[in-house]
Motif scaffolding. Structure first.
Motif, PDB file in Angstrom:
ATOM      1  N   GLY B  77       0.781  -1.233   0.000  1.00  0.00           N
ATOM      2  CA  GLY B  77       0.000   0.000   0.000  1.00  0.00           C
ATOM      3  C   GLY B  77       0.811   1.279   0.000  1.00  0.00           C
ATOM      4  N   ILE B  78       2.104   1.178  -0.305  1.00  0.00           N
ATOM      5  CA  ILE B  78       2.915   2.390  -0.451  1.00  0.00           C
ATOM      6  C   ILE B  78       3.224   2.562  -1.928  1.00  0.00           C
ATOM      7  CG2 ILE B  78       5.097   3.520   0.105  1.00  0.00           C
ATOM      8  CD1 ILE B  78       5.153   2.073   2.713  1.00  0.00           C
ATOM      9  N   ILE B 155      -0.576   5.110   1.254  1.00  0.00           N
ATOM     10  CA  ILE B 155       0.350   6.238   1.305  1.00  0.00           C
ATOM     11  C   ILE B 155       0.908   6.479  -0.097  1.00  0.00           C
ATOM     12  CG2 ILE B 155       2.447   7.184   2.320  1.00  0.00           C
ATOM     13  CD1 ILE B 155       2.151   5.386   4.634  1.00  0.00           C
ATOM     14  N   LEU B 156       0.874   7.737  -0.511  1.00  0.00           N
ATOM     15  CA  LEU B 156       1.409   8.105  -1.810  1.00  0.00           C
ATOM     16  C   LEU B 156       2.679   8.907  -1.589  1.00  0.00           C
ATOM     17  CD1 LEU B 156       0.917   8.247  -4.887  1.00  0.00           C
ATOM     18  CD2 LEU B 156      -0.501  10.251  -4.480  1.00  0.00           C
ATOM     19  N   LEU B 157       3.799   8.431  -2.157  1.00  0.00           N
ATOM     20  CA  LEU B 157       5.052   9.174  -2.075  1.00  0.00           C
ATOM     21  C   LEU B 157       5.212   9.949  -3.376  1.00  0.00           C
ATOM     22  CD1 LEU B 157       7.429   6.284  -0.845  1.00  0.00           C
ATOM     23  CD2 LEU B 157       5.904   7.701   0.529  1.00  0.00           C
ATOM     24  N   LEU B 158       5.264  11.263  -3.291  1.00  0.00           N
ATOM     25  CA  LEU B 158       5.391  12.079  -4.501  1.00  0.00           C
ATOM     26  C   LEU B 158       6.746  12.770  -4.486  1.00  0.00           C
ATOM     27  CD1 LEU B 158       1.875  13.773  -4.595  1.00  0.00           C
ATOM     28  CD2 LEU B 158       2.715  11.969  -6.103  1.00  0.00           C
ATOM     29  N   ILE B 187      -0.283  11.386   2.237  1.00  0.00           N
ATOM     30  CA  ILE B 187       0.709  11.815   1.243  1.00  0.00           C
ATOM     31  C   ILE B 187       2.014  12.249   1.903  1.00  0.00           C
ATOM     32  CG2 ILE B 187       1.240  13.636  -0.446  1.00  0.00           C
ATOM     33  CD1 ILE B 187      -1.727  13.396  -1.311  1.00  0.00           C
ATOM     34  N   LEU B 188       3.105  11.726   1.367  1.00  0.00           N
ATOM     35  CA  LEU B 188       4.431  12.211   1.737  1.00  0.00           C
ATOM     36  C   LEU B 188       5.022  12.868   0.492  1.00  0.00           C
ATOM     37  CD1 LEU B 188       6.854  12.525   3.599  1.00  0.00           C
ATOM     38  CD2 LEU B 188       7.537  10.196   3.050  1.00  0.00           C
TER      39      LEU B 188
END
Lengths: 357, 234
Positions: B77-78, B155-158, B187-188
């Motif tokens: 889920g990342i 979690i979305l890493l942008l 969001i990170l």
């Protein structure tokens, strides 16, 4: 890191070096010489049209088999950027497995049965070849290539050459130096005539099977989920992993596809050449590699086209150039050298992007 | 929900992260700002498994995830939209999005998310059958974010979604990021454009040469003299 320039003045055009023009002149010279030779030989020999047609048909059959093998090179290159020089041996092992399957079905009499039974047995024979090749290919990947992933590109190449010799001489040790002879079932031994041209049944079957397998491969790569994952891994392994793609699994899948085609090619070549022996994959592998380079290595339609073209060149070349057929290998490998000099990216190859260069 | 504790990451002998600790709570937008080479992208790459930390731990809901391979972390889920967009140039827009959902099996859910992504970024709908490489920079960024959403991440890493984009487009992208967050995705966000990033974030971390030098609620970080001087031009 990419560098972006915002300057409005266009970059000066790079001047072509003198070497470039010398090379180009040399290319034109070679082309003129070949054409002149073909012309004079053609005038002197005056073969009938049917001769050329049957040679061309032969070339297409051979080209179809080359294509199956060339696809194995090109698939693996596309993903790992390495030349699997043991691929010819994967073909040879498929040929041996096919031979033993053929013996088995001959022994139990299926090959003298009804047409349906013979067809079924032939299918199983090809299947046996494919299975043996897949096992070989997957083992190769696991043992000889995977531990070297991340090493400089020359390292797996050397490992591949070692694997090739290992497989050849293992087969030599086990089965000896004498060739195994494929006996065609009576049903497909003959052929038919179209005008003056004799068409053998095996030729038709081999060519049709090759086309079918190529179509299947194309559909798998373009349409299936794993095929899409393959193309993603070929472009960028790290980003592919971020998609949740297990990169190792995709690499194994690539070897399975390439080896399955190689196994089918091995069996069909057994029927075509009537023999298989420990080193029969070696020259064949180099030819298929030539075909892959001719079409543009890493390019799937390129491998198919390059192989058919190479098959035609090889079949027509000796007669057209007026040299004995035994020297046809010289023609193939001259093609390889010329392509590498004049158009290293191949006929359909794209210019190498900075990532792959 | 995501906790990094004293993470040390190396590129061969280069010590890129020197004990980075940070936490991301459910539902937050957390931003990681800092100059070039501070280690922001390295932090994201370490979380998503593209790099392995040599020391320290990363946990997701209390479960350790450091040393898992990248594809398994995605499946937990990342989702990581990497620096430089990294879309698959030779694949079509549709295929790029499908690959984003590679690990999923629920066909109807994938369809639904595909539509959701195209509602967020209507431009992608128009370009569905075009090759990724033919898109403009802004469209590629949209595709990269959309593709990352296709795995239905928690979690979305942008990584630098504003890089190389015109100011108007940056504003648009950041509105969409807020929108994604409101729909429930944590969001990170890594950014060099500190001002925009701080304007939408709940909390912020400031990095310099591999260590975190400042952390706190976004508004406080925005007001701190250190940040004003270093990143916002005084």
């Amino acid at each position: 890191m990419t560098v972006t320039t915002y300057s409005s003045t266009p970059l000066p055009r790079r001047r072509k070096s003198a070497a470039h023009w010398v090379l180009r002149a040399l290319g034109v010279l070679i082309l003129v010489l070949v054409i002149w030779r073909v012309y004079t030989v053609g005038m002197a020999e005056n073969y009938p049209a049917s001769f050329w047609i049957s040679q061309a048909l032969n070339g297409l059959v051979l080209g179809g088999v080359y294509a199956l093998v060339a696809l194995g090179y090109t698939l693996v290159y596309g993903i790992l950027l390495m030349i699997n020089f043991a691929h010819g041996e994967v073909v040879m092992i498929g040929g041996f497995a096919g031979f033993f399957a053929l013996q088995f079905f001959t022994a139990i009499g299926w090959l003298e049965g009804s047409a349906a039974l013979v067809a079924f047995a032939l299918l199983l024979i090809v299947g046996a070849g494919m299975l043996a090749s897949v096992l070989t290919g997957v083992t190769l990947e696991r043992v000889a290539y995977r531990p070297l992933r991340g090493a400089p590109r020359l390292v797996p190449l050397i490992s591949a050459i070692g694997a090739s010799l290992f497989l050849q001489y293992s087969v030599l040790l086990i089965f000896g130096v004498s060739p195994r002879v494929y006996q065609k079932p009576a049903l497909i031994a003959g052929g038919f005539r179209v005008g003056d041209v004799f068409v053998p049944y095996t030729g038709v079957i081999i060519f049709a099977t090759s086309l079918l397998l190529m179509l299947a491969l194309y559909l798998i790569v373009q349409r299936s989920k794993l095929g899409k994952a393959m193309r993603a891994v070929a472009e960028d392994k790290g980003t592919a992993a971020l998609m949740g793609i297990d990169v190792n699994q995709v690499i194994v899948f690539t070897f399975i596809l390439g080896s399955a085609l190689a196994g089918a090619a091995g069996v069909m070549l057994g029927f075509h050449n009537t023999i298989v022996k420990f080193n029969s994959g070696f020259i064949l592998g180099l030819k298929a590699f030539t075909a892959a380079v001719l079409g543009g290595i890493g390019n799937i339609p390129g491998a198919m086209m390059g192989a058919l073209l190479l098959g035609l060149i090889e079949a027509i070349g000796p007669s057209a150039l007026g040299i004995p057929t035994e020297y046809k290998d010289i023609i193939s490998f001259s093609v390889l050298v010329l392509i590498l000099i004049f158009r290293p990216s191949g006929l359909l190859g794209e210019v190498l992007s900075e990532k792959k260069a | 929900m995501l906790v990094l504790d004293q993470i040390h990451t190396y590129y061969d002998r280069i010590h890129a992260l020197k004990g980075v600790s940070l936490t991301v709570q459910q539902g937050e937008i957390v931003t990681l700002i800092g100059s070039n080479g501070a280690g922001k992208s390295t932090t994201l790459r370490t979380i998503s498994g593209l790099l392995n930390p040599r020391m320290g731990s990363i946990t997701l809901d209390g479960e350790p995830i450091d040393h898992l391979p990248a594809h398994e972390i995605t499946r937990l889920g990342i989702s990581h939209s990497p620096e430089g967009r990294k879309i698959f140039a030779r694949l079509t827009v549709e295929e790029n999005l499908e690959l984003g959902a590679f690990a999923r099996k629920d066909k109807p859910g994938i369809r639904e998310d595909m539509n959701r992504v195209m509602d967020l970024f209507p431009r992608l709908r128009e370009r569905l059958h075009q090759r990724g490489g033919t898109l403009s920079g802004g469209e590629q960024q949209m595709l990269a974010i959309g593709r990352a959403l296709m795995s239905r991440p928690r979690i979305l890493l942008l990584d630098e979604p504003s890089m190389g984009l015109a100011p108007l487009l940056v504003e648009q992208i950041f509105r969409i990021i807020e929108n994604i967050n409101e729909q429930g995705t944590t969001i990170l966000l890594v950014e060099q454009n500190a001002h925009v990033a701080l304007s939408i974030a709940n909390r912020a971390y400031v990095m310099e040469t591999g260590v975190i030098v400042l952390e706190g609620p976004a508004a406080e970080v925005l007001a701190s003299p250190q940040v004003r001087e270093a990143y916002l031009g005084g």
